[in-house]
Design a protein around this motif. Sequence first.
Motif, PDB file in Angstrom:
ATOM      1  N   UNK A 445      53.204  29.845   0.962  1.00 41.84           N
ATOM      2  CA  UNK A 445      51.947  30.145   1.636  1.00 41.84           C
ATOM      3  C   UNK A 445      51.112  28.876   1.767  1.00 41.84           C
ATOM      4  N   UNK A 446      50.676  28.587   2.986  1.00 35.64           N
ATOM      5  CA  UNK A 446      49.724  27.505   3.229  1.00 35.64           C
ATOM      6  C   UNK A 446      48.289  28.020   3.202  1.00 35.64           C
ATOM      7  N   UNK A 447      48.084  29.186   3.805  1.00 35.74           N
ATOM      8  CA  UNK A 447      46.768  29.840   3.802  1.00 35.74           C
ATOM      9  C   UNK A 447      47.011  31.303   3.463  1.00 35.74           C
ATOM     10  N   UNK A 448      46.372  31.787   2.427  1.00 36.51           N
ATOM     11  CA  UNK A 448      46.639  33.165   2.001  1.00 36.51           C
ATOM     12  C   UNK A 448      46.062  34.165   2.990  1.00 36.51           C
ATOM     13  N   UNK A 449      46.645  35.356   2.981  1.00 34.44           N
ATOM     14  CA  UNK A 449      46.164  36.430   3.838  1.00 34.44           C
ATOM     15  C   UNK A 449      44.759  36.849   3.413  1.00 34.44           C
ATOM     16  N   UNK A 450      43.897  37.022   4.387  1.00 33.77           N
ATOM     17  CA  UNK A 450      42.559  37.548   4.118  1.00 33.77           C
ATOM     18  C   UNK A 450      42.670  39.044   3.817  1.00 33.77           C
ATOM     19  N   UNK A 451      41.781  39.566   3.021  1.00 35.75           N
ATOM     20  CA  UNK A 451      41.803  40.989   2.680  1.00 35.75           C
ATOM     21  C   UNK A 451      40.496  41.651   3.109  1.00 35.75           C
ATOM     22  N   UNK A 452      40.525  42.965   3.151  1.00 33.39           N
ATOM     23  CA  UNK A 452      39.294  43.703   3.453  1.00 33.39           C
ATOM     24  C   UNK A 452      38.245  43.436   2.382  1.00 33.39           C
ATOM     25  N   UNK A 453      38.701  43.289   1.133  1.00 31.15           N
ATOM     26  CA  UNK A 453      37.758  42.930   0.070  1.00 31.15           C
ATOM     27  C   UNK A 453      37.050  41.612   0.371  1.00 31.15           C
ATOM     28  N   UNK A 454      37.796  40.633   0.905  1.00 29.50           N
ATOM     29  CA  UNK A 454      37.180  39.357   1.282  1.00 29.50           C
ATOM     30  C   UNK A 454      36.060  39.570   2.288  1.00 29.50           C
ATOM     31  N   UNK A 455      36.311  40.410   3.275  1.00 30.42           N
ATOM     32  CA  UNK A 455      35.316  40.638   4.320  1.00 30.42           C
ATOM     33  C   UNK A 455      34.101  41.369   3.777  1.00 30.42           C
ATOM     34  N   UNK A 456      34.348  42.357   2.943  1.00 26.37           N
ATOM     35  CA  UNK A 456      33.225  43.135   2.407  1.00 26.37           C
ATOM     36  C   UNK A 456      32.349  42.318   1.466  1.00 26.37           C
TER      37      UNK A 456
END
Length: 477
Positions: A445-456
Amino acid sequence: MSASPAPLVPEWLRAPSDANALDGAIWPGSARRDGDGALEIGGVSALQLRERFGTPLYVLDEDDVRVHARRALAAFSDAAARHGGRARVYYAGKALLTTDVVRWVLEEGLRVDVCSAGELAVALAAGADPALLGFHGNNKSGPALERAVDAGVGSVIVDSAIEIERLSAVAERRGVVQPVLVRVRTGVHAETHAFLATAHEDQKFGFALDDVPPVVARIRELPSLHFTGLHAHIGSQIFEADGFRASAARLVELHAELLAGGDIPLLNLGGGFGIAYTAADRPLPIEEIATGIVDAVADECAVRGIRLPELAFEPGRAIVGQAGVTLYEAGTIKPVRVTDDLTRVYVSVDGGMSDNARPALYGAQYSARLASRVSDEPPALVRVVGHHCESGDIVVDAEYLPGDVAPGDLVAVPATGAYCFSLSSTYNYTPRPAVVAVREGEARVLVRRETIEDLLRRDTGAHSDEGISMAARSETK
């Protein structure tokens, strides 16, 4: 007499004899089908990538990036050397920027262009020598210029009279002399294969040709700035060298005029060289483009009896575009009768305009193939669309996939290395995909997947981590 193409099928699109075939002009050099028919990139199966990292997923072939970087540097260096000159090549950070990508291109001998404080921060976080960085932009803020000067950025490409005074003040306060290039509008603009020449182009970047001499005179008056050369950029996704030759003639004439006031070591011709997104795209090899441009500059210098300056180029998407593939999972399949004679199959995937905005922004065309398997079914006309609440949410406008494409199939879209991750958004509160590099059978992984928790967590109305977690779980059920 053969029937004419269906009206809703682009003229350039032809039904393939094999809807599983991978066009080497579009896909990364390592792309192939494994023994089970699954797409493999960098020695890693698309099925393994889905299992480990999920979809949508940006996949980047590290070796492909490196190969294109080396090839571009060799092409321009060799072309310049034939005239006794030198060339440097800049990687355009705006195409795709991660700390790893910065390290790859630097290791291959390239420099890096950045055009925001954020891109500058990424390059510096990657350990880039600031002297190898160029800082672009038409509205650089005071703090951004301060960061660039403090870091020791090799060149700031100035874009307005206000910026010149602003940068001079920053450098003077720091007690340094900042090298600068002046961005020029040459009146030559490349639009596909046509050129529009006007005295003043109506755009936000740079100075008109007639305005450059007094601008350079002002820079030379300021002890905290050092004028090192001119910079021009005529467009993007350019397949030929003709526009660059026309621009070079005007730049060299201006360069020769300005030599009366002192040495000018560098001339930056820009770039924006095109890549193939579909079978209809056949850009010139980078070696031919390099030879055409450098020969033109050398001829113009010879006519005027001046020395060939060091040349700089910015290949843009040509370094990273072909190295990228985006993987999606098909969700719903919907045949739609669009005329009495034509049915188009809508293949809805789990991404869309949030991870590739180019079709919506520019009407950009892409290709697609099934990545999880091969099929002997006859090809069917499909449109690959996203999950967003927009009728214009189109990933691939027109393509042929096997007629048995089904929910759960992996769909791969090639040539997505440039301007997909960098333009991605969270539209419809969709987390952005991960970026994964593949090489020699390994993936990381170069950039991890964003999560809904990240957005909230950015929403100040979310009252607690527990509430965020509950909301995220309900969203993904």
